[in-house]
Scaffold this motif. Structure first.
Motif, PDB file in Angstrom:
ATOM      1  N   LEU A   1      -9.041  10.707  -1.160  1.00 60.56           N
ATOM      2  CA  LEU A   1      -7.574  11.316  -1.765  1.00 60.56           C
ATOM      3  C   LEU A   1      -6.537  10.436  -0.948  1.00 60.56           C
ATOM      4  CD1 LEU A   1      -6.568  12.970  -4.322  1.00 60.56           C
ATOM      5  CD2 LEU A   1      -6.155  14.832  -2.540  1.00 60.56           C
ATOM      6  N   HIS A   2      -5.730   9.667  -1.666  1.00 61.85           N
ATOM      7  CA  HIS A   2      -4.681   9.016  -0.856  1.00 61.85           C
ATOM      8  C   HIS A   2      -3.485   8.469  -1.877  1.00 61.85           C
ATOM      9  CE1 HIS A   2      -7.262   5.660  -2.986  1.00 61.85           C
ATOM     10  NE2 HIS A   2      -6.113   4.882  -2.574  1.00 61.85           N
ATOM     11  N   ARG A   3      -2.528   8.143  -1.225  1.00 65.00           N
ATOM     12  CA  ARG A   3      -1.339   7.254  -1.942  1.00 65.00           C
ATOM     13  C   ARG A   3      -0.585   6.481  -1.075  1.00 65.00           C
ATOM     14  NH1 ARG A   3       3.695  11.402  -1.751  1.00 65.00           N
ATOM     15  NH2 ARG A   3       4.223  10.276  -3.513  1.00 65.00           N
ATOM     16  N   GLY A   4       0.283   5.652  -1.544  1.00 67.16           N
ATOM     17  CA  GLY A   4       1.070   4.774  -0.814  1.00 67.16           C
ATOM     18  C   GLY A   4       2.559   5.180  -0.842  1.00 67.16           C
ATOM     19  N   VAL A   5       3.145   5.171   0.163  1.00 63.87           N
ATOM     20  CA  VAL A   5       4.554   5.358   0.149  1.00 63.87           C
ATOM     21  C   VAL A   5       5.252   4.204   0.769  1.00 63.87           C
ATOM     22  CG1 VAL A   5       6.339   6.950   1.181  1.00 63.87           C
ATOM     23  CG2 VAL A   5       4.310   7.950   0.360  1.00 63.87           C
ATOM     24  N   TYR A   6       6.085   3.485  -0.009  1.00 63.90           N
ATOM     25  CA  TYR A   6       6.706   2.378   0.453  1.00 63.90           C
ATOM     26  C   TYR A   6       7.893   2.016   0.709  1.00 63.90           C
ATOM     27  CZ  TYR A   6       2.110   1.125  -1.685  1.00 63.90           C
ATOM     28  OH  TYR A   6       0.787   1.157  -1.853  1.00 63.90           O
ATOM     29  N   ASP A   7       8.630   1.902   1.982  1.00 67.21           N
ATOM     30  CA  ASP A   7       9.900   1.624   2.321  1.00 67.21           C
ATOM     31  C   ASP A   7      10.416   0.308   1.907  1.00 67.21           C
ATOM     32  OD1 ASP A   7      12.285   1.605   3.750  1.00 67.21           O
ATOM     33  OD2 ASP A   7      11.429   2.207   5.437  1.00 67.21           O
ATOM     34  N   SER A   8      11.470   0.079   1.292  1.00 70.12           N
ATOM     35  CA  SER A   8      11.982  -0.975   0.828  1.00 70.12           C
ATOM     36  C   SER A   8      12.714  -1.832   1.904  1.00 70.12           C
ATOM     37  CB  SER A   8      12.979  -1.149  -0.412  1.00 70.12           C
ATOM     38  OG  SER A   8      13.971  -0.169  -0.110  1.00 70.12           O
ATOM     39  N   THR A   9      12.842  -1.229   3.100  1.00 69.85           N
ATOM     40  CA  THR A   9      13.643  -1.544   4.213  1.00 69.85           C
ATOM     41  C   THR A   9      12.736  -2.323   5.176  1.00 69.85           C
ATOM     42  OG1 THR A   9      13.872   0.168   5.565  1.00 69.85           O
ATOM     43  CG2 THR A   9      15.573  -0.020   3.677  1.00 69.85           C
ATOM     44  N   ALA A  10      11.470  -1.959   5.155  1.00 72.90           N
ATOM     45  CA  ALA A  10      10.413  -2.476   6.201  1.00 72.90           C
ATOM     46  C   ALA A  10       9.580  -3.527   5.720  1.00 72.90           C
ATOM     47  CB  ALA A  10       9.665  -1.242   6.472  1.00 72.90           C
ATOM     48  N   GLU A  11       9.634  -4.723   6.556  1.00 73.76           N
ATOM     49  CA  GLU A  11       8.655  -5.739   6.202  1.00 73.76           C
ATOM     50  C   GLU A  11       7.443  -5.241   5.896  1.00 73.76           C
ATOM     51  OE1 GLU A  11       8.067  -8.389   4.543  1.00 73.76           O
ATOM     52  OE2 GLU A  11       9.267  -9.559   5.373  1.00 73.76           O
ATOM     53  N   ARG A  12       6.698  -5.702   4.834  1.00 75.39           N
ATOM     54  CA  ARG A  12       5.114  -5.379   4.720  1.00 75.39           C
ATOM     55  C   ARG A  12       4.642  -6.619   4.200  1.00 75.39           C
ATOM     56  NH1 ARG A  12       1.653  -1.505   0.679  1.00 75.39           N
ATOM     57  NH2 ARG A  12       0.231  -0.870   2.338  1.00 75.39           N
TER      58      ARG A  12
END
Length: 293
Positions: free
Chosen positions: A215-226
């Motif tokens: 059970l998982h999810r992704g939480v993505y920050d638009s200010t952090a390089e990825r």
């Protein structure tokens, strides 16, 4: 310098216990820089509309459109013959570190491995989160069926290779071993913090293997390089459900055209064999989708 791989027993024990296992500093130095340069180039193509195979906001599962105007969160098909940086991505996918880790986890030889997906997860153009999910078991599956499907033997290895520090993945450790609780079934899949959840922190060059039905999810920050390379390898002879999980991404439409002859000889031969075993799974025209948004 890259760190040595853990033993197969260590890798499998951690994956079985937690549903994930991190290999720190698997890549470093000039190798990591080379992967970064290729990744930046591919993202530039995708954001400018010159690479059509993208994951578009705000959609979580395939199919995605080819229009980047609302923003993207992923770049698909890094091994596609038209990808300008294909050779570097192929060298990162078929390299000894990844192959050795996969065979240790799967307890198999290299000559049964199947080329599967190779994509990249990138900084979204706005903050964005996936819902809690298992990759190949939908939210409406009854608990009894969920338990039976979670008992199925692992026939593939799935990983994230972080080219920059990455703390986007949130998991519930151990949740690959049992049905969701009543709370997990009834919770808002986008907003709730699950009991026992863990934010998986990766450093640049780390590789994380994980059970795709944790059970998982992704939480993505638009200010952090990825820039995180996201791949899978399978074992020949998998069932239709696994074929659907792979072929739904459209890889069957171009896999036969891929040419790996420009790789080092041993790597090229292995890549060709893995490619042929992928093609034996089918073209993907009628497999449907594992999940929808």
């Amino acid at each position: 310098m890259s760190a040595p791989l853990p033993t197969g027993e260590e890798l499998r024990a951690a994956l079985d216990r937690d549903g994930f296992v991190r290999i720190p500093n698997a890549f470093a130095g000039e190798v990591l820089e080379t992967y970064r340069r290729a990744a930046h180039s591919a993202v530039e193509l995708a954001r400018s509309g010159r690479w059509p195979y993208i994951r578009t906001l705000p959609k979580q599962f395939p199919p995605w459109t080819q229009d980047p105007s609302q923003g993207i969160w992923g770049v698909q098909h890094l091994l596609h013959p038209d990808m300008p940086e294909r050779k570097i991505f192929a060298e990162s996918y078929f390299n000894d570190t990844m192959l050795e880790a996969a065979t240790r986890l799967l307890q198999c030889e290299r000559d049964v491995l199947v080329m599967e997906l190779y994509n990249m997860l990138v900084r979204p153009d706005r903050d964005f989160a996936l819902r809690w999910h298992r990759d190949d078991i939908g939210p409406d599956v009854p608990a009894e069926e969920e338990v039976e499907r979670l008992k199925e033997p692992m026939m593939h290895a799935q990983w994230n290779l972080a080219l920059y520090d990455d703390s986007s993945l949130v998991v519930v450790p151990g949740s690959h071993k049992g049905a969701r609780t009543d709370m997990e079934r009834s919770a808002d899949p986008y907003e709730v913090d699950m009991p026992g959840q863990k934010i998986v922190k990766m450093g640049a060059g780390d590789v994380l293997f994980y059970n795709n039905n944790i059970l998982h999810r992704g939480v993505y920050d638009s200010t952090a390089e990825r820039l995180t390379l996201h791949g899978t390898m399978g074992i020949a002879g998998t069932d239709r459900a696994r074929a659907r999980n792979i072929l739904q991404h459209g890889i069957g439409s171009w896999a036969g055209e891929a040419d790996f002859s420009d790789l080092p000889p041993g790597m090229a031969q292995l890549a060709s064999g893995m490619q042929k075993r992928l093609m034996a799974m089918g073209g993907g025209d009628d497999v449907g989708y594992s999940q929808t948004d």
